[in-house]
Design a protein around this motif. Structure first.
Motif, PDB file in Angstrom:
ATOM      1  N   LYS A  39       0.821  -1.223   0.000  1.00 24.02           N
ATOM      2  CA  LYS A  39       0.000   0.000   0.000  1.00 24.02           C
ATOM      3  C   LYS A  39       0.852   1.269   0.000  1.00 24.02           C
ATOM      4  N   PRO A  40       0.333   2.352  -0.593  1.00 30.89           N
ATOM      5  CA  PRO A  40       1.054   3.639  -0.558  1.00 30.89           C
ATOM      6  C   PRO A  40       1.349   4.025   0.898  1.00 30.89           C
ATOM      7  N   GLY A  41       2.531   4.588   1.108  1.00 28.42           N
ATOM      8  CA  GLY A  41       2.916   4.978   2.473  1.00 28.42           C
ATOM      9  C   GLY A  41       3.716   3.875   3.166  1.00 28.42           C
ATOM     10  N   ARG A  42       3.593   2.635   2.667  1.00 29.87           N
ATOM     11  CA  ARG A  42       4.412   1.539   3.217  1.00 29.87           C
ATOM     12  C   ARG A  42       5.693   1.447   2.391  1.00 29.87           C
ATOM     13  N   LEU A  43       6.562   0.496   2.763  1.00 33.01           N
ATOM     14  CA  LEU A  43       7.875   0.441   2.085  1.00 33.01           C
ATOM     15  C   LEU A  43       8.074  -0.878   1.342  1.00 33.01           C
ATOM     16  N   LEU A  44       8.500  -0.781   0.100  1.00 36.96           N
ATOM     17  CA  LEU A  44       8.917  -1.950  -0.681  1.00 36.96           C
ATOM     18  C   LEU A  44      10.421  -1.822  -0.943  1.00 36.96           C
ATOM     19  N   MET A  45      11.166  -2.848  -0.542  1.00 38.41           N
ATOM     20  CA  MET A  45      12.637  -2.803  -0.683  1.00 38.41           C
ATOM     21  C   MET A  45      13.115  -4.157  -1.206  1.00 38.41           C
ATOM     22  N   ASP A  46      14.248  -4.164  -1.920  1.00 34.47           N
ATOM     23  CA  ASP A  46      14.838  -5.437  -2.362  1.00 34.47           C
ATOM     24  C   ASP A  46      16.269  -5.510  -1.855  1.00 34.47           C
ATOM     25  N   LEU A  47      16.848  -6.723  -1.899  1.00 30.57           N
ATOM     26  CA  LEU A  47      18.256  -6.903  -1.470  1.00 30.57           C
ATOM     27  C   LEU A  47      19.127  -7.365  -2.632  1.00 30.57           C
ATOM     28  N   THR A  48      18.631  -7.222  -3.853  1.00 28.90           N
ATOM     29  CA  THR A  48      19.302  -7.792  -5.031  1.00 28.90           C
ATOM     30  C   THR A  48      20.706  -7.222  -5.235  1.00 28.90           C
ATOM     31  N   SER A  49      21.605  -8.079  -5.746  1.00 28.34           N
ATOM     32  CA  SER A  49      22.991  -7.651  -6.006  1.00 28.34           C
ATOM     33  C   SER A  49      23.090  -6.726  -7.217  1.00 28.34           C
ATOM     34  N   LEU A  50      22.000  -6.586  -7.961  1.00 26.91           N
ATOM     35  CA  LEU A  50      21.922  -5.625  -9.073  1.00 26.91           C
ATOM     36  C   LEU A  50      20.837  -4.624  -8.704  1.00 26.91           C
ATOM     37  N   LYS A  51      20.949  -3.389  -9.190  1.00 31.25           N
ATOM     38  CA  LYS A  51      19.981  -2.409  -8.718  1.00 31.25           C
ATOM     39  C   LYS A  51      19.133  -1.759  -9.808  1.00 31.25           C
ATOM     40  N   THR A  52      19.629  -1.621 -11.046  1.00 26.33           N
ATOM     41  CA  THR A  52      18.891  -0.836 -12.043  1.00 26.33           C
ATOM     42  C   THR A  52      17.506  -1.433 -12.322  1.00 26.33           C
ATOM     43  N   GLU A  53      17.472  -2.702 -12.676  1.00 24.18           N
ATOM     44  CA  GLU A  53      16.183  -3.300 -13.050  1.00 24.18           C
ATOM     45  C   GLU A  53      15.241  -3.452 -11.850  1.00 24.18           C
ATOM     46  N   PRO A  54      15.708  -3.989 -10.709  1.00 19.79           N
ATOM     47  CA  PRO A  54      14.773  -4.146  -9.580  1.00 19.79           C
ATOM     48  C   PRO A  54      14.175  -2.815  -9.103  1.00 19.79           C
ATOM     49  N   VAL A  55      14.998  -1.749  -9.036  1.00 19.56           N
ATOM     50  CA  VAL A  55      14.455  -0.469  -8.553  1.00 19.56           C
ATOM     51  C   VAL A  55      13.433   0.073  -9.554  1.00 19.56           C
ATOM     52  N   ALA A  56      13.760  -0.022 -10.855  1.00 19.96           N
ATOM     53  CA  ALA A  56      12.809   0.454 -11.873  1.00 19.96           C
ATOM     54  C   ALA A  56      11.499  -0.338 -11.785  1.00 19.96           C
ATOM     55  N   LEU A  57      11.599  -1.648 -11.579  1.00 15.71           N
ATOM     56  CA  LEU A  57      10.382  -2.472 -11.491  1.00 15.71           C
ATOM     57  C   LEU A  57       9.577  -2.164 -10.238  1.00 15.71           C
ATOM     58  N   MET A  58      10.259  -1.934  -9.106  1.00 15.54           N
ATOM     59  CA  MET A  58       9.522  -1.612  -7.872  1.00 15.54           C
ATOM     60  C   MET A  58       8.772  -0.291  -8.039  1.00 15.54           C
ATOM     61  N   LEU A  59       9.412   0.671  -8.736  1.00  9.93           N
ATOM     62  CA  LEU A  59       8.759   1.971  -8.953  1.00  9.93           C
ATOM     63  C   LEU A  59       7.551   1.830  -9.879  1.00  9.93           C
ATOM     64  N   SER A  60       7.710   1.017 -10.934  1.00 16.54           N
ATOM     65  CA  SER A  60       6.615   0.943 -11.907  1.00 16.54           C
ATOM     66  C   SER A  60       5.503  -0.012 -11.480  1.00 16.54           C
ATOM     67  N   HIS A  61       5.784  -0.920 -10.524  1.00 19.75           N
ATOM     68  CA  HIS A  61       4.749  -1.886 -10.138  1.00 19.75           C
ATOM     69  C   HIS A  61       4.177  -1.644  -8.748  1.00 19.75           C
ATOM     70  N   SER A  62       4.513  -0.494  -8.115  1.00 16.33           N
ATOM     71  CA  SER A  62       3.869  -0.203  -6.824  1.00 16.33           C
ATOM     72  C   SER A  62       3.766   1.305  -6.643  1.00 16.33           C
ATOM     73  N   GLU A  63       2.934   1.684  -5.689  1.00 19.81           N
ATOM     74  CA  GLU A  63       2.822   3.116  -5.364  1.00 19.81           C
ATOM     75  C   GLU A  63       3.416   3.374  -3.990  1.00 19.81           C
ATOM     76  N   ALA A  64       4.028   2.340  -3.406  1.00 26.13           N
ATOM     77  CA  ALA A  64       4.607   2.462  -2.065  1.00 26.13           C
ATOM     78  C   ALA A  64       5.921   3.241  -2.112  1.00 26.13           C
ATOM     79  N   ASP A  65       6.460   3.543  -0.908  1.00 29.26           N
ATOM     80  CA  ASP A  65       7.841   4.030  -0.848  1.00 29.26           C
ATOM     81  C   ASP A  65       8.737   2.912  -1.390  1.00 29.26           C
ATOM     82  N   VAL A  66       9.812   3.291  -2.063  1.00 34.37           N
ATOM     83  CA  VAL A  66      10.708   2.288  -2.654  1.00 34.37           C
ATOM     84  C   VAL A  66      12.157   2.592  -2.274  1.00 34.37           C
TER      85      VAL A  66
END
Ligand SMILES: NC(=O)c1ccc[n+]([C@@H]2O[C@H](COP(=O)([O-])OP(=O)(O)OC[C@H]3O[C@@H](n4cnc5c(N)ncnc54)[C@H](OP(=O)(O)O)[C@@H]3O)[C@@H](O)[C@H]2O)c1
Length: 257
Positions: free
Chosen positions: A72-99
């Motif tokens: 949900k918006p206002g909550r946090l979505l985070m990843d621990l992946t060893s690569l950052k470009t694709e996961p961060v872009a995907l988290m931004l485009s597939h959620s409205e939460a903090d990323v």
């Protein structure tokens, strides 16, 4: 006061388990999901204040696509992946939460935070970023803030090039057809250390290293450079050009150190 809740997708092993311990030690109520747990990734995404994706690189995009819309918006979505470009872009485009994009620069067996860094990439929102920065700093880790692009560029050297070099060494030794126990009595300390790294990479989690090599967008460039340099060194060695080889190393040292 109600405890903050965290859901770790991939919390049954490896870095997810490490993250679970870290957040529990700081008072969060942590639930975990793996492929065989009763609690699913989707359950966690719908109900937790902090949702962490800690699954193998090859599964990360699919998991983010599945769970992102449920955080949900206002909550946090985070990843621990060893690569950052694709996961961060995907988290931004597939959620409205903090990323937040996160990459701990060490493996799950590290127990003492001293001297270890965690990379954080801002995605969206101040609160989630501030929360995670405080969590890692309170635990004693150094937080290194950067962009996903810069992270991946640095990792193309620190991880992709480095692991490529280890894989080439291990496979060339294997191709020589001399098993390590036969080489061992002749080993120098440096060779022994390097072969221990080869053993770790080849027998521990070879899939992780393969994913790091294949997934980093900057790998192609750095590996092309590796091939060029290897060619030049080989030509000098074949020509017995010891002066040229020495000069090349001295010049590189001036750039490096
Ligand atoms: N290992 C390292 O040194 C290291 C360091 C820094 C960052 N990372 C990053 O951390 C992430 C995890 O790596 P790891 O080495 O910790 O992997 P790992 O030891 O293989 O653990 C992966 C976890 O993900 C779960 N899992 C696998 N596929 C899943 C799926 N489709 N859906 C839900 N859960 C799934 C596994 O649970 P079950 O087996 O119970 O299903 C397990 O708990 C990767 O993105 C990696 O790049 C790793």
């Amino acid at each position: 006061m109600k405890k903050m809740t965290a859901g770790i997708i991939g919390g049954t092993h490896g870095m997810g388990r490490w993250m679970t311990g870290l957040l529990r030690a700081q008072g969060l109520a942590v639930s975990v999901a793996g492929r065989a747990t009763k609690t699913t990734a989707v359950d966690l995404a719908g109900r937790c204040d902090v949702v962490v994706v800690a699954v193998p690189i090859a599964a990360t995009a699919g998991v983010i696509r599945e769970v992102g819309p449920r955080v949900k918006p206002g909550r946090l979505l985070m990843d621990l992946t060893s690569l950052k470009t694709e996961p961060v872009a995907l988290m931004l485009s597939h959620s409205e939460a903090d990323v937040v994009g996160c990459h701990p620069l060490f493996g799950p067996s590290v127990s003492d935070p001293a001297g270890h860094s965690v990379v954080l990439c801002r995605g969206r929102g101040e609160n989630g970023y501030a929360l995670m920065k405080a969590v890692f700093e309170k635990a004693g880790y150094r937080v290194l803030e950067t962009t996903p692009r810069r992270h991946d560029k640095m990792m193309s050297v620190v991880q992709a090039l480095n692991h490529f070099n280890t894989i080439v060494l291990g496979m060339a030794v294997a191709e020589a057809g001399i098993p390590f126990p036969e080489l061992q009595p002749f080993s120098t300390p440096i060779f022994t250390t390097k072969m221990e790294i080869v053993r770790k990479v080849f027998t521990d989690t070879p899939g992780l290293y393969a994913d790091i090599l294949a997934g980093n967008p900057h790998t192609k460039k750095i590996l092309a450079s590796y091939a060029r340099v290897a060619q030049k060194i080989r030509a000098r060695a074949d020509a017995r050009d010891t002066a040229g080889l020495t000069r090349a190393m001295e010049d590189a040292a001036k750039t490096l150190f």
